[in-house]
Enzyme design. Sequence first.
Site: not given
Length: 480
Positions: A171, A246, A280, A384
């Site tokens: 997905k 992750e 990331c 972040e």
Amino acid sequence: MILIDKFYIGGEWVAPDSTTTMPILTPSTNAQIGQVTLGNSVDVDRAVAAAKAAFETFSMTTKDERLALLRRLAEVTRARMDDLGHAISKEMGAPITMSCQVQAYSGLGHLEGYIAALESLDEQETLPSGDILSREPIGVCGLITPWNWPINQIAQKVIPALATGATCILKPSEHTPLSAQIYAEIVHEAGYPAGVFNLVHGDGPSVGSAMSRHPDVAMMSFTGSTRAGSAVSKDAADTVKRVTLELGGKSPNLIFADCDLETRVREGVASCFYNTGQSCDAPTRMLVERSVYEQTLVIARSAAEAQQVGDPAQEGDHIGPLFDGLQYDRVQAMIQKGIDGGARVLAGGLGRPDDLPVNVQNGWFARPTIFCDVTPDMAIWREEIFGPVLVITPFDTEEEGIAMANDTEYGLAAYLQTGSEERAIRVARRLRAGGIHINGRDAGYGSPFGGFKQSGNGREGGLFGLEDYLELKVRPPFAL
Ligand code: NAD
């Protein structure tokens, strides 16, 4: 208009059960370029049934058979590289040169790393006890990927599943279905048996959650935000699946006075802005030894001002837009928070860059921004941002630098710049992160990628990436 109204299930392109659709927007103009159908739990059930049936035979294939398929996959991937690069650029805004040479190429780079790993994998070995240990594919795997490095993440999940003899349902992010669609065509053309790989488009709460909760799915591999990763873990808990994650990062970049300052600071700024800050493992917090702090600020400002921002359809090494309006608003809100919190704007700031080409004036372009004199209590230091925003602060001693670098809930990557090998090894050992980058050098394809702390668990890439998809089975040697 690109119409994505078929899913790849059981080796065929089939009409979804769901009729819900979503527009596909291109970030450089915000224009609609296509439409994707978002699946539902019935579509997931079909894909899981196909993957479960295929597992019966695919799990029994030999390593040589799977290596031959992977080599064929490499040939087809190479032939479709340009298609992948163009699709990624359109759907998430990566500039075309980088999209083809880095984003799309990662699909091949990881594949080569996994082929080398599978060649060296011992599927069976005799333990010191005399017992026989075998490594076997885990079963049906649910794979969920984000939009920021779409093919990189798809390759990091689909390939180890195929390499180990597991079967899977992918997905991809609902926002980047174009490259995923091409990837399914590539797997099909490579000749994988029906049901080994399946593609269901959809959003997280419906398709993602249905996969995570499905009793016939043995493992979930997820890349994305910490928020969604935690939702996957909760959904998977009742059926006791293996879950690998992750997640996000806020990676430190330690600049010591004995490094090649001009080169390393310029590189640090460029790495933070790369992919428009939407990576990331980007080095988003620069920690600078106080004796070279002022000098660093001069270099960093000049690097930020030299950073070109432009149309992703043009060749070049400029950066493109942010991925969508939501992301643009989030980045603007974080810049505002930085200003309100008292951090000093060294470069950039709120709004769009000046001098954008006329054809992309409606795109989600942000100004490459640097804050200095940032303190560890500020949101821009801790959270972040996922945009081209760098924060800089000084430190006095190595000890203090390491403590500040590690003072984060994340632990995906850490960067350090020093002229001393002794210091590099000493500091690297103490940094709590899965990947250490030293003086501009990164780990290559085939090395493990993943994080400590809330950046996730498990590792992707090479041998360690294969291990996540394997179960261990032990038996005594045969005797009457
Ligand atoms: P996101 O978490 O919003 O979405 C990622 C994927 O998760 C998408 O496919 C989405 O549909 C799905 N999803 C969302 N909610 C879900 C739920 N409840 N259940 C199941 N699936 C769900 O993240 P994003 O905005 O697409 O990507 C950006 C994030 O990904 C950043 O935080 C970034 O740091 C992280 N990221 C991490 C890595 C890594 O390897 N560590 C790599 C790339 C991106």
